[in-house]
Structures are given as C-alpha cells and as structure tokens.
Write an enzyme that holds these catalytic residues in place. Sequence first.
Site, mmCIF file in Angstrom:
data_model
loop_
_atom_site.group_PDB
_atom_site.id
_atom_site.type_symbol
_atom_site.label_atom_id
_atom_site.label_comp_id
_atom_site.label_asym_id
_atom_site.label_seq_id
_atom_site.Cartn_x
_atom_site.Cartn_y
_atom_site.Cartn_z
ATOM 1 N N ARG A 29 0.802 -1.103 -0.077
ATOM 2 C CA ARG A 29 -0.170 0.016 0.045
ATOM 3 C C ARG A 29 0.914 1.184 0.118
ATOM 4 N NH1 ARG A 29 -4.822 -1.978 -0.119
ATOM 5 N NH2 ARG A 29 -5.347 -3.784 1.157
ATOM 6 N N ASP A 30 0.572 2.142 -0.851
ATOM 7 C CA ASP A 30 0.933 3.657 -0.824
ATOM 8 C C ASP A 30 0.836 4.388 0.302
ATOM 9 O OD1 ASP A 30 1.533 6.612 -1.485
ATOM 10 O OD2 ASP A 30 1.994 5.565 -3.574
ATOM 11 N N ILE A 31 1.860 4.819 1.060
ATOM 12 C CA ILE A 31 1.719 5.547 2.358
ATOM 13 C C ILE A 31 0.953 6.841 2.177
ATOM 14 C CG2 ILE A 31 3.817 4.292 3.467
ATOM 15 C CD1 ILE A 31 5.309 7.226 2.821
ATOM 16 N N ASN A 87 5.116 6.235 -13.746
ATOM 17 C CA ASN A 87 5.966 7.603 -13.893
ATOM 18 C C ASN A 87 7.428 7.198 -14.255
ATOM 19 O OD1 ASN A 87 3.377 8.752 -13.130
ATOM 20 N ND2 ASN A 87 4.044 8.768 -11.088
ATOM 21 N N GLU A 95 9.336 9.688 -8.623
ATOM 22 C CA GLU A 95 9.794 10.142 -7.140
ATOM 23 C C GLU A 95 10.895 9.383 -6.685
ATOM 24 O OE1 GLU A 95 6.666 11.217 -4.714
ATOM 25 O OE2 GLU A 95 5.843 12.452 -6.121
ATOM 26 N N VAL A 96 10.803 7.722 -7.034
ATOM 27 C CA VAL A 96 11.746 6.907 -6.503
ATOM 28 C C VAL A 96 12.289 6.279 -7.774
ATOM 29 C CG1 VAL A 96 12.188 4.721 -5.238
ATOM 30 C CG2 VAL A 96 10.416 6.472 -4.379
ATOM 31 N N HIS A 100 8.091 1.174 -10.740
ATOM 32 C CA HIS A 100 6.824 1.035 -9.857
ATOM 33 C C HIS A 100 5.820 1.202 -10.452
ATOM 34 C CE1 HIS A 100 8.137 4.953 -8.718
ATOM 35 N NE2 HIS A 100 6.982 5.383 -8.322
ATOM 36 N N HIS A 102 1.884 2.199 -10.386
ATOM 37 C CA HIS A 102 0.556 2.478 -9.014
ATOM 38 C C HIS A 102 -0.598 1.775 -9.587
ATOM 39 C CE1 HIS A 102 2.862 6.121 -7.267
ATOM 40 N NE2 HIS A 102 3.340 5.934 -8.365
#
Length: 117
Positions: A29-31, A87, A95-96, A100, A102
């Site tokens: 789960r995304d924080i 992304n 961002e990382v 990944h 989403h």
Amino acid sequence: MSDCLFCKIASGEIPADVVATSDTALAFRDIQPRTRVHVLVVPRDHHETLAGMAAVDAQGAADLFTLAGEVAAAEGIADTGYRLISNVGEDGGQEVGHVHVHLLGGQRVGPMVATRG
C-alpha cells in the site's frame, strides 16, 4: 542498490503494508494514497525505468502487471475498473528511481488530464 527505498522494502529491510508477493515482485500500500485503493507494485530486482527493465527482463516486467491484476482482483476492483500508472523520469513524476506501477481504484479516478506549460 543499497540506498534505494524500494529495494529496502522488497528485501524486508524497511517494513511496508504488503498485500501480495510473487517470486519477482512485491505489492504494498502507498503511504500517501490518492484513491481508496492505491498499491505500488515493484520488482524485487532494481531497475530504474519500466522500459529499461523490459529491455533486459521482459518476463519480469510482465510479472509486474500479472501481480497488479491479482491485487486488483483481491481488492475487489477488477470488475469495476482501475488504473495502472508507471511514472518515468523527473518530468514524468517519478519520485523513486526504482520501477513501480501504481494501482489506483476503488472509486472513479476520472480522465487523464495534461497541463500545458
């Protein structure tokens, strides 16, 4: 990669709310969820971009999407619909620096809108 956040999550060094795993990928789960269901699906091996990963590990890239589909089904959103986003790079909102995807759903996510500027 020793300083990569997602590598540390995939190895278990940093805890996460894991919802599914496979031999090659992990879903958690995304924080900072943007929808009711917001799960990140990451490969266990470090790759910077999805295109780069697909060039050297096409099966691993496919496994990300297979696991995403399994998570969507487990979360009860496979039939109503969901969005998958990867992304790439700074302009793409990455961002990382670890591949990944989403998985967004559980509510209407609306149309994709780009801004000009």
